[in-house]
Design a protein around this motif. Structure first.
Motif, PDB file in Angstrom:
ATOM      1  N   TYR A  72       0.906  -1.148   0.001  1.00  0.00           N
ATOM      2  CA  TYR A  72      -0.118   0.040  -0.139  1.00  0.00           C
ATOM      3  C   TYR A  72       0.944   1.167  -0.093  1.00  0.00           C
ATOM      4  N   VAL A  73       0.670   2.179  -0.906  1.00  0.00           N
ATOM      5  CA  VAL A  73       1.097   3.594  -0.859  1.00  0.00           C
ATOM      6  C   VAL A  73       0.114   4.417  -0.629  1.00  0.00           C
ATOM      7  N   ASN A  74       0.258   5.299   0.671  1.00  0.00           N
ATOM      8  CA  ASN A  74      -0.527   6.435   1.126  1.00  0.00           C
ATOM      9  C   ASN A  74      -1.937   5.737   1.116  1.00  0.00           C
ATOM     10  N   ALA A  75      -2.121   4.390   1.581  1.00  0.00           N
ATOM     11  CA  ALA A  75      -3.504   4.009   2.048  1.00  0.00           C
ATOM     12  C   ALA A  75      -4.043   3.146   0.716  1.00  0.00           C
ATOM     13  N   LYS A  76      -3.495   3.087  -0.172  1.00  0.00           N
ATOM     14  CA  LYS A  76      -3.944   2.806  -1.383  1.00  0.00           C
ATOM     15  C   LYS A  76      -3.365   1.435  -2.111  1.00  0.00           C
ATOM     16  N   LYS A  77      -3.943   0.193  -2.281  1.00  0.00           N
ATOM     17  CA  LYS A  77      -2.969  -0.948  -2.694  1.00  0.00           C
ATOM     18  C   LYS A  77      -2.501  -0.579  -4.251  1.00  0.00           C
ATOM     19  N   ILE A  78      -1.282  -1.150  -4.439  1.00  0.00           N
ATOM     20  CA  ILE A  78      -0.544  -0.926  -5.588  1.00  0.00           C
ATOM     21  C   ILE A  78      -0.006  -1.993  -6.053  1.00  0.00           C
ATOM     22  N   SER A  79       0.180  -2.187  -7.466  1.00  0.00           N
ATOM     23  CA  SER A  79       1.146  -3.236  -8.187  1.00  0.00           C
ATOM     24  C   SER A  79       2.528  -2.663  -8.412  1.00  0.00           C
ATOM     25  N   GLN A  80       2.452  -1.384  -8.720  1.00  0.00           N
ATOM     26  CA  GLN A  80       3.571  -0.562  -8.826  1.00  0.00           C
ATOM     27  C   GLN A  80       3.540   0.547  -9.115  1.00  0.00           C
ATOM     28  N   GLN A  81       4.300   1.571  -8.261  1.00  0.00           N
ATOM     29  CA  GLN A  81       4.155   3.131  -8.185  1.00  0.00           C
ATOM     30  C   GLN A  81       5.420   3.633  -8.000  1.00  0.00           C
ATOM     31  N   LYS A  82       5.562   4.692  -8.708  1.00  0.00           N
ATOM     32  CA  LYS A  82       6.741   5.501  -8.613  1.00  0.00           C
ATOM     33  C   LYS A  82       6.381   6.428  -7.256  1.00  0.00           C
ATOM     34  N   LEU A  83       7.467   6.542  -6.412  1.00  0.00           N
ATOM     35  CA  LEU A  83       7.395   7.221  -5.167  1.00  0.00           C
ATOM     36  C   LEU A  83       7.619   8.601  -5.064  1.00  0.00           C
ATOM     37  N   LYS A  84       7.266   9.480  -4.274  1.00  0.00           N
ATOM     38  CA  LYS A  84       7.811  10.931  -4.076  1.00  0.00           C
ATOM     39  C   LYS A  84       8.015  11.191  -2.697  1.00  0.00           C
ATOM     40  N   HIS A  85       8.556  12.190  -2.461  1.00  0.00           N
ATOM     41  CA  HIS A  85       8.669  12.684  -0.911  1.00  0.00           C
ATOM     42  C   HIS A  85       7.557  12.562  -0.224  1.00  0.00           C
ATOM     43  N   ASP A  86       7.900  12.076   0.986  1.00  0.00           N
ATOM     44  CA  ASP A  86       6.719  11.786   2.034  1.00  0.00           C
ATOM     45  C   ASP A  86       5.687  10.940   1.583  1.00  0.00           C
ATOM     46  N   ASP A  87       5.856   9.896   0.489  1.00  0.00           N
ATOM     47  CA  ASP A  87       4.794   8.742   0.669  1.00  0.00           C
ATOM     48  C   ASP A  87       5.072   8.006   1.489  1.00  0.00           C
ATOM     49  N   VAL A  88       4.079   7.119   1.942  1.00  0.00           N
ATOM     50  CA  VAL A  88       4.148   6.185   3.245  1.00  0.00           C
ATOM     51  C   VAL A  88       3.652   4.789   2.404  1.00  0.00           C
ATOM     52  N   ILE A  89       4.609   3.625   2.589  1.00  0.00           N
ATOM     53  CA  ILE A  89       4.557   2.418   2.067  1.00  0.00           C
ATOM     54  C   ILE A  89       4.124   1.796   3.357  1.00  0.00           C
ATOM     55  N   ARG A  90       3.178   0.945   2.922  1.00  0.00           N
ATOM     56  CA  ARG A  90       2.552  -0.209   4.252  1.00  0.00           C
ATOM     57  C   ARG A  90       3.076  -1.647   3.549  1.00  0.00           C
ATOM     58  N   ILE A  91       3.655  -2.427   4.403  1.00  0.00           N
ATOM     59  CA  ILE A  91       3.863  -3.774   3.970  1.00  0.00           C
ATOM     60  C   ILE A  91       3.786  -4.428   5.279  1.00  0.00           C
ATOM     61  N   GLY A  92       2.762  -5.333   5.120  1.00  0.00           N
ATOM     62  CA  GLY A  92       2.405  -6.148   6.254  1.00  0.00           C
ATOM     63  C   GLY A  92       1.907  -4.911   7.696  1.00  0.00           C
ATOM     64  N   HIS A  93       2.671  -5.240   8.601  1.00  0.00           N
ATOM     65  CA  HIS A  93       2.486  -4.170   9.756  1.00  0.00           C
ATOM     66  C   HIS A  93       3.263  -3.159   9.693  1.00  0.00           C
ATOM     67  N   HIS A  94       4.144  -3.047   8.847  1.00  0.00           N
ATOM     68  CA  HIS A  94       5.228  -2.050   8.708  1.00  0.00           C
ATOM     69  C   HIS A  94       5.009  -0.912   7.953  1.00  0.00           C
ATOM     70  N   GLU A  95       5.363   0.447   8.516  1.00  0.00           N
ATOM     71  CA  GLU A  95       5.232   1.626   7.716  1.00  0.00           C
ATOM     72  C   GLU A  95       6.532   2.139   7.271  1.00  0.00           C
ATOM     73  N   PHE A  96       6.714   2.540   6.160  1.00  0.00           N
ATOM     74  CA  PHE A  96       7.931   3.090   5.611  1.00  0.00           C
ATOM     75  C   PHE A  96       7.617   4.598   5.122  1.00  0.00           C
ATOM     76  N   LYS A  97       8.492   5.501   5.251  1.00  0.00           N
ATOM     77  CA  LYS A  97       8.082   7.021   4.722  1.00  0.00           C
ATOM     78  C   LYS A  97       9.469   7.359   3.897  1.00  0.00           C
ATOM     79  N   LEU A  98       9.152   7.550   2.654  1.00  0.00           N
ATOM     80  CA  LEU A  98      10.095   8.232   1.956  1.00  0.00           C
ATOM     81  C   LEU A  98      10.514   9.520   2.259  1.00  0.00           C
ATOM     82  N   TYR A  99      11.730   9.877   2.509  1.00  0.00           N
ATOM     83  CA  TYR A  99      12.423  11.270   2.674  1.00  0.00           C
ATOM     84  C   TYR A  99      13.349  11.620   1.643  1.00  0.00           C
ATOM     85  N   ASP A 100      13.066  12.510   0.909  1.00  0.00           N
ATOM     86  CA  ASP A 100      14.119  12.902  -0.064  1.00  0.00           C
ATOM     87  C   ASP A 100      14.557  14.290   0.366  1.00  0.00           C
ATOM     88  N   GLU A 101      15.653  14.565   0.669  1.00  0.00           N
ATOM     89  CA  GLU A 101      16.419  15.793   1.185  1.00  0.00           C
ATOM     90  C   GLU A 101      16.492  17.079   0.086  1.00  0.00           C
TER      91      GLU A 101
END
Length: 117
Positions: A72-101
């Motif tokens: 899931y990217v930003n709570a939407k189920k995806i098969s493939q998606q380009k990410l941008k700063h602040d996007d939140v990825i959920r895999i199982g019970h884990h969340e990851f936030k993309l940070y691009d300085e």
């Protein structure tokens, strides 16, 4: 560019993203191993490659590798998606936030110039 592992709203680790590929899953041979029953053996893959127009910036794409519970990217189920700063990825019970300085979010000043009447 970093991937921030977030648990209960707190960043527990930073994963530096460099050009190449990063696999995520429960199996030991993944680059990022998640010990979680809701995560498939090879759950997802991140692909980082230089942007075609600005090679100093990495484009990041997340891909579901046929997982049982989805990516899931930003709570939407995806098969493939380009990410941008602040996007939140959920895999199982884990969340990851993309940070691009290099995103420069919030650093630009906008001016409003009214039309002359």
């Amino acid at each position: 560019m970093k991937l921030k592992h977030v648990v209960n709203g707190l960043v527990v680790s930073d994963i530096l993203l460099t050009e190449g590929e990063l696999t995520i899953g429960r199996n030991e041979d993944n680059h990022l191993r998640l010990d979680d029953g809701s995560v498939s053996g090879v759950h997802a893959k991140l692909l980082m490659k230089p942007n075609a127009y600005m090679p100093e910036i990495l484009d990041v794409v997340v891909e579901d590798m046929g997982s049982t519970n989805g990516v899931y990217v930003n709570a939407k189920k995806i098969s493939q998606q380009k990410l941008k700063h602040d996007d939140v990825i959920r895999i199982g019970h884990h969340e990851f936030k993309l940070y691009d300085e290099k995103s420069y979010t919030g650093t630009q000043t906008e001016y409003y110039i009214p039309d002359d009447e």
